[in-house]
Enzyme design. Structure first.
Site, PDB file in Angstrom:
ATOM      1  N   GLU A 179       0.832  -1.216   0.000  1.00  5.44           N
ATOM      2  CA  GLU A 179       0.000   0.000   0.000  1.00  5.44           C
ATOM      3  C   GLU A 179       0.862   1.259   0.000  1.00  5.44           C
ATOM      4  OE1 GLU A 179      -3.041  -0.363  -0.548  1.00  5.44           O
ATOM      5  OE2 GLU A 179      -3.838  -2.120   0.469  1.00  5.44           O
ATOM      6  N   HIS A 223      -3.153   1.827   8.279  1.00  9.20           N
ATOM      7  CA  HIS A 223      -4.206   1.031   7.647  1.00  9.20           C
ATOM      8  C   HIS A 223      -4.307  -0.281   8.407  1.00  9.20           C
ATOM      9  CE1 HIS A 223      -6.471  -1.524   5.103  1.00  9.20           C
ATOM     10  NE2 HIS A 223      -5.423  -2.255   4.764  1.00  9.20           N
ATOM     11  N   HIS A 235      -7.370  -3.729   9.678  1.00 10.82           N
ATOM     12  CA  HIS A 235      -8.574  -4.470   9.315  1.00 10.82           C
ATOM     13  C   HIS A 235      -9.479  -4.634  10.550  1.00 10.82           C
ATOM     14  CE1 HIS A 235      -6.108  -6.561   5.838  1.00 10.82           C
ATOM     15  NE2 HIS A 235      -6.333  -5.273   5.610  1.00 10.82           N
ATOM     16  N   HIS A 280     -12.914  -4.149   3.035  1.00  9.38           N
ATOM     17  CA  HIS A 280     -11.478  -4.342   3.196  1.00  9.38           C
ATOM     18  C   HIS A 280     -10.983  -3.882   4.573  1.00  9.38           C
ATOM     19  CE1 HIS A 280      -7.153  -3.507   1.474  1.00  9.38           C
ATOM     20  NE2 HIS A 280      -7.122  -3.915   2.718  1.00  9.38           N
TER      21      HIS A 280
HETATM   22  O1  2HA Z   1      -0.570  -4.980   3.947  1.00 12.79           O
HETATM   23  O2  2HA Z   1      -3.577  -4.891   4.458  1.00 12.79           O
HETATM   24  O3  2HA Z   1      -4.250  -3.848   2.133  1.00 12.79           O
HETATM   25  C1  2HA Z   1      -1.595  -5.845   3.715  1.00 12.79           C
HETATM   26  C2  2HA Z   1      -2.853  -5.121   3.514  1.00 12.79           C
HETATM   27  C3  2HA Z   1      -3.158  -4.663   2.170  1.00 12.79           C
HETATM   28 ZN    ZN Z   2      -5.545  -4.156   3.991  1.00 13.62          ZN
END
Ligand code: 2HA
Ligand code: ZN
Length: 264
Positions: free
Chosen positions: A113, A136, A138, A209
């Protein structure tokens, strides 16, 4: 604070937050990535230039800590320079040099990313240079909401719902959350959509995502996502209990905007 003290604090915070991401189940396998702009770095510049396309011009000579592709947050929490790297963008922005990486092993390749991270870092330098961190991850409950057939298509409604779960959400995610439509991870479209949302929002949800937050440091970026995810958890728990959450009223929210937002 000296540059050295600032580095030590920055790296300690990265380790702390990477550990939280793993503990919360927000960082399965290699899920998530981090970048943080550093003021300076004492390490030697390795001469080799690693070419990279489309680096924004205002990132010339910028120094960044960046997590490695395929690296696990639970590993990065222990060994941030083995599973992440400090890079310096070249003066002509055609690529970057490593300043610190891999603890004597082969170079860690930065996160897939990296395009989104550099796009956001560039915008932050232009608009709000105090902002140095991009995270970022999840977060489970926020991702669940991005699968909701109606909410995922109605960013304003989703934002208000998240705010209306509890006062802290309105106060501590003052600019709220935006959702961008699904785009392939690591692609130019996702970078573009994310860059466009950055100006106005604290949390950017990537449909089906994950989430992305920015801040003056990595703790602040984490806190925005953490508070938003608490709101998402409340919504889902109410739904699981069989009712749609009533939520704070528009008057309640307006009162908070007047009295508390940007004042705590
Ligand atoms: O780095 O989360 O979006 C792995 C991820 C890609
Ligand atoms: Zn990701």
């Amino acid at each position: 604070m000296t540059n050295n003290e600032q580095h030590n604090q920055d790296i300690d915070e990265i380790k702390e937050i990477a550990g939280y991401l793993w503990e919360r189940g927000w960082a399965e396998r290699n899920g998530g990535n981090i970048s943080l702009r550093l003021k300076a770095w004492d390490g030697e510049t390795r001469n080799e230039l690693i070419p990279l396309k489309d680096i924004p011009e205002n990132l010339a000579n910028a120094i960044l800590y960046i997590s490695g592709t395929g690296c696990r947050m639970r590993d990065l929490a222990r060994a941030p320079f083995k599973y992440g790297a400090v890079i310096k963008i070249s003066n002509d922005t055609t690529g970057y040099h490593f300043l610190e990486c891999g603890q004597g092993e082969k170079n860690v390749k930065p996160t897939m990313e990296i395009g989104s991270h550099l796009e956001l870092q560039s915008k932050m330098i232009a608009d709000n240079p105090e902002y140095r961190a991009v995270l970022h991850t999840h977060p489970i409950e926020l991702i669940c909401l991005t699968h909701h057939p109606e909410l995922s298509k109605d960013p304003a409604r989703l934002r208000t719902m998240l705010w209306s779960t509890m006062p802290e959400s309105r106060v501590f995610v003052p600019r709220g959350a935006e959702i961008t439509k699904y785009a392939i991870p690591g692609g130019a479209e996702l970078s573009k959509l994310t860059g466009a949302a950055l100006h106005n929002f604290d949390v950017i949800l990537w449909e089906k995502h994950g989430a992305l937050g920015t801040g003056r440091n990595i703790v602040e970026a984490f806190d925005f996502i953490d508070v938003a995810n608490k709101s998402a958890t409340i919504i889902l728990k109410c739904m699981a209990a069989g009712y749609w959450p009533e939520g704070l009223s528009q008057d309640n929210l307006a009162e908070m905007e007047r009295i508390l937002v940007n004042k705590c």
